[in-house]
Design an enzyme around this catalytic site. Structure first.
Site, PDB file in Angstrom:
ATOM      1  N   GLN A 250       0.813  -1.213   0.000  1.00 41.42           N
ATOM      2  CA  GLN A 250       0.000   0.000   0.000  1.00 41.42           C
ATOM      3  C   GLN A 250       0.847   1.265   0.000  1.00 41.42           C
ATOM      4  O   GLN A 250       0.450   2.285  -0.551  1.00 41.42           O
ATOM      5  CB  GLN A 250      -0.930  -0.006   1.211  1.00 41.42           C
ATOM      6  CG  GLN A 250      -1.960  -1.115   1.187  1.00 41.42           C
ATOM      7  CD  GLN A 250      -2.844  -1.062  -0.047  1.00 41.42           C
ATOM      8  OE1 GLN A 250      -3.505  -0.057  -0.303  1.00 41.42           O
ATOM      9  NE2 GLN A 250      -2.841  -2.131  -0.825  1.00 41.42           N
ATOM     10  N   HIS A 253       1.465   3.289  -3.232  1.00 47.09           N
ATOM     11  CA  HIS A 253       0.469   4.190  -3.821  1.00 47.09           C
ATOM     12  C   HIS A 253       1.039   5.583  -4.037  1.00 47.09           C
ATOM     13  O   HIS A 253       0.730   6.240  -5.028  1.00 47.09           O
ATOM     14  CB  HIS A 253      -0.754   4.283  -2.919  1.00 47.09           C
ATOM     15  CG  HIS A 253      -1.836   3.323  -3.266  1.00 47.09           C
ATOM     16  ND1 HIS A 253      -2.681   3.502  -4.328  1.00 47.09           N
ATOM     17  CD2 HIS A 253      -2.223   2.165  -2.675  1.00 47.09           C
ATOM     18  CE1 HIS A 253      -3.544   2.506  -4.397  1.00 47.09           C
ATOM     19  NE2 HIS A 253      -3.284   1.679  -3.405  1.00 47.09           N
ATOM     20  N   GLU A 318      -7.917   3.929   7.017  1.00 42.92           N
ATOM     21  CA  GLU A 318      -8.684   3.494   5.840  1.00 42.92           C
ATOM     22  C   GLU A 318      -8.719   1.969   5.712  1.00 42.92           C
ATOM     23  O   GLU A 318      -9.775   1.347   5.669  1.00 42.92           O
ATOM     24  CB  GLU A 318      -8.050   4.118   4.596  1.00 42.92           C
ATOM     25  CG  GLU A 318      -8.675   3.677   3.294  1.00 42.92           C
ATOM     26  CD  GLU A 318      -7.892   4.163   2.087  1.00 42.92           C
ATOM     27  OE1 GLU A 318      -8.463   4.146   0.985  1.00 42.92           O
ATOM     28  OE2 GLU A 318      -6.705   4.536   2.229  1.00 42.92           O
ATOM     29  N   HIS A 319      -7.550   1.348   5.611  1.00 48.61           N
ATOM     30  CA  HIS A 319      -7.438  -0.106   5.497  1.00 48.61           C
ATOM     31  C   HIS A 319      -6.874  -0.671   6.797  1.00 48.61           C
ATOM     32  O   HIS A 319      -5.864  -0.174   7.296  1.00 48.61           O
ATOM     33  CB  HIS A 319      -6.479  -0.509   4.362  1.00 48.61           C
ATOM     34  CG  HIS A 319      -6.833   0.056   3.029  1.00 48.61           C
ATOM     35  ND1 HIS A 319      -6.088   1.052   2.417  1.00 48.61           N
ATOM     36  CD2 HIS A 319      -7.840  -0.240   2.177  1.00 48.61           C
ATOM     37  CE1 HIS A 319      -6.623   1.337   1.243  1.00 48.61           C
ATOM     38  NE2 HIS A 319      -7.695   0.572   1.070  1.00 48.61           N
ATOM     39  N   ASP A 352      -8.901  -3.874  -3.002  1.00 48.06           N
ATOM     40  CA  ASP A 352      -8.602  -2.821  -3.966  1.00 48.06           C
ATOM     41  C   ASP A 352      -9.005  -3.195  -5.380  1.00 48.06           C
ATOM     42  O   ASP A 352      -9.446  -2.338  -6.157  1.00 48.06           O
ATOM     43  CB  ASP A 352      -7.098  -2.507  -3.961  1.00 48.06           C
ATOM     44  CG  ASP A 352      -6.688  -1.552  -2.857  1.00 48.06           C
ATOM     45  OD1 ASP A 352      -7.587  -0.975  -2.215  1.00 48.06           O
ATOM     46  OD2 ASP A 352      -5.474  -1.393  -2.643  1.00 48.06           O
ATOM     47  N   HIS A 412     -46.132  29.932  11.511  1.00 50.91           N
ATOM     48  CA  HIS A 412     -46.170  28.471  11.584  1.00 50.91           C
ATOM     49  C   HIS A 412     -47.456  28.019  12.281  1.00 50.91           C
ATOM     50  O   HIS A 412     -48.139  27.077  11.851  1.00 50.91           O
ATOM     51  CB  HIS A 412     -44.966  27.934  12.366  1.00 50.91           C
ATOM     52  CG  HIS A 412     -43.684  27.909  11.610  1.00 50.91           C
ATOM     53  ND1 HIS A 412     -43.059  29.047  11.176  1.00 50.91           N
ATOM     54  CD2 HIS A 412     -42.897  26.858  11.229  1.00 50.91           C
ATOM     55  CE1 HIS A 412     -41.937  28.715  10.561  1.00 50.91           C
ATOM     56  NE2 HIS A 412     -41.812  27.394  10.572  1.00 50.91           N
TER      57      HIS A 412
END
Length: 435
Positions: A250, A253, A318-319, A352, A412
């Site tokens: 990862q 990336h 995230e992961h 992924d 109202h």
């Protein structure tokens, strides 16, 4: 008490980078707002080295991209897209319209209505990340979105054949070869040649994520999906090579992708650091992964599973890859995560690319309040009400009028009063209920 064998960049350094990104994005979006297509063309030439009068790909260009892929390539893309669609359809089936009679004569309900237009960003400047097309386009299509457009940057100076194929096979209505902030701005703001959308989805680098943040409100967004984050939670049940592989898998990336090992084993922590160094000498993407590991990589040794759970919830990554003796402990107790990968037989790359869950996931602690992209992100749950009887309207109206009086909202209150007079008690005066 947890021990950090390796720490990432100081928070102040990260903050300074974020300030620079914010200012750059503000200027680009303002330029697109003011000059439309002219600005987009100049930005594309500057950042992507691609000059075109129109960034919409023609049918001939799409077919040319498809022809560059082998039958096996196309079959593999279709396999992955089938998995994503299968799971998305199960998700869509879980979203139900409802209509209930909450009291005699009062009907309340909600309808699930897809947005009219979705803009899907597919990152691809460094790598042709065709999987992002599956995740966004197919999910939007299953949700029922009638207009789905996609933007992906050029790869080596031209449309990336694999990305274009994925976008086309997924069902995109308009495919643009356009990347970065200029793509996000064009889809959200609109230009002379690109009609604006209602929601922006898809992952991207720090600039793309910041552009989505600044445009939120003008359009909807899926979530804040910035640079990839991965957390490996492991113990002595696995080895350093497996942990190092999942971290660097990862980290490649981008140079700003955090990768953290969280373990209860000091030996595993040391073995993993050694394995990371060994793999960085042979990994083809080591130049990028090295930057991410050196600046944002961390190794944390905790005393127990309970302490690892506490740290993981604070990180809200995230992961989260869990490889421990009892991985279901984290499945049952972890609250803040984008997606979980349970046990050594699975990994983040499966999610992924192919297994079927969506890979557009929250980063920067957004997992504290949202999950990842799914069909529900493209659907508005809109309520409605019907009052069917005079008695029901009178009953609700009397309560409503008195409550409006507590707030001082005479107008109202009269909305309620006029109905009480017409359908029940004709003696009710203007702006108040007679005692």
């Amino acid at each position: 008490m947890a021990v950090w064998l390796k720490q990432g960049a100081a928070p102040e350094a990260v903050k300074n980078t974020q300030i620079q990104v914010r200012e750059t994005v503000e200027n680009i979006l303002a330029d697109i707002e003011n000059r439309g297509d002219v600005a987009v063309r100049e930005l594309s030439a500057k950042f992507d080295k691609l000059e075109r009068d129109n960034f919409l790909l023609s049918e001939q260009e799409i077919e040319a991209c498809l022809s560059q892929l082998s039958k096996r390539d196309l079959s593999d893309i279709r396999f992955a897209q089938t998995q994503v669609e299968n799971f998305a359809r199960h998700q869509r089936d879980s979203i139900k319209d409802i209509e209930v009679e909450t009291m005699p004569g009062v009907i309340l309900g909600h309808k699930n209505i897809p947005v009219s237009a979705a803009g899907c960003y597919v990152p691809g400047g460094k790598y042709p990340l065709l999987a992002s097309a599956h995740m966004s386009v197919i999910t939007a299509r299953v949700a029922g979105v009638p207009r789905i457009i996609t933007c992906a940057p050029p790869f080596n100076g031209k449309p990336a054949p694999a990305i274009v194929a994925a976008q086309h096979l997924a069902g995109a209505n308009e495919i643009y070869c356009l990347g970065g902030v200029q793509a996000i701005g064009a889809m959200a703001i609109g230009t002379e040649s690109i009609a604006p959308v209602d929601i922006l989805v898809g992952p991207g680098n720090a600039f793309v994520a910041e552009a989505k943040r600044q445009l939120f409100g003008r359009v909807g967004i899926d979530l804040f999906a910035g640079p990839t984050e991965t957390l490996v939670i492991a113990d002595e049940s696995v080895d350093g090579e497996l942990c190092a592989t999942d971290l660097l898998g990862q980290a490649e990336h981008g140079p700003d992708s955090p990768a953290i090992l969280l373990t209860t084993s000091m030996q595993l922590a040391k073995d993993t650091i050694s394995e990371v160094e060994r793999l960085l000498n042979i990994l083809p993407t080591a130049a990028i992964a090295r930057q991410a590991w050196d600046k944002f990589g961390e190794v944390i040794v905790a005393d127990s599973d309970e302490e690892m759970l506490e740290i993981a919830n604070k990180l809200a990554f995230e992961h989260v890859q869990v490889m421990t003796h009892d991985p279901d402990y984290f499945l049952n107790h972890l609250q803040n995560f984008g997606a979980l990968f349970i046990g050594p037989r699975t990994n983040v790359a499966y999610g992924d690319k192919v297994i079927g869950t969506n890979h557009t996931l929250p980063t920067k602690k957004a997992a504290r309040y949202t999950g990842g992209l799914w069909v529900g992100k493209f659907i508005k749950t809109c309520t409605y009400q019907k009052v069917l009887t005079d008695e029901a309207s009178t009953l609700v109206g009397e309560y409503c009028s008195r409550l409006c009086g507590l707030e001082g909202f005479a107008g109202h209150g009269e909305q309620a009063n006029i109905r009480v007079r017409r359908y029940g008690n004709k003696d009710v005066p203007y702006a108040g209920i007679a005692e």
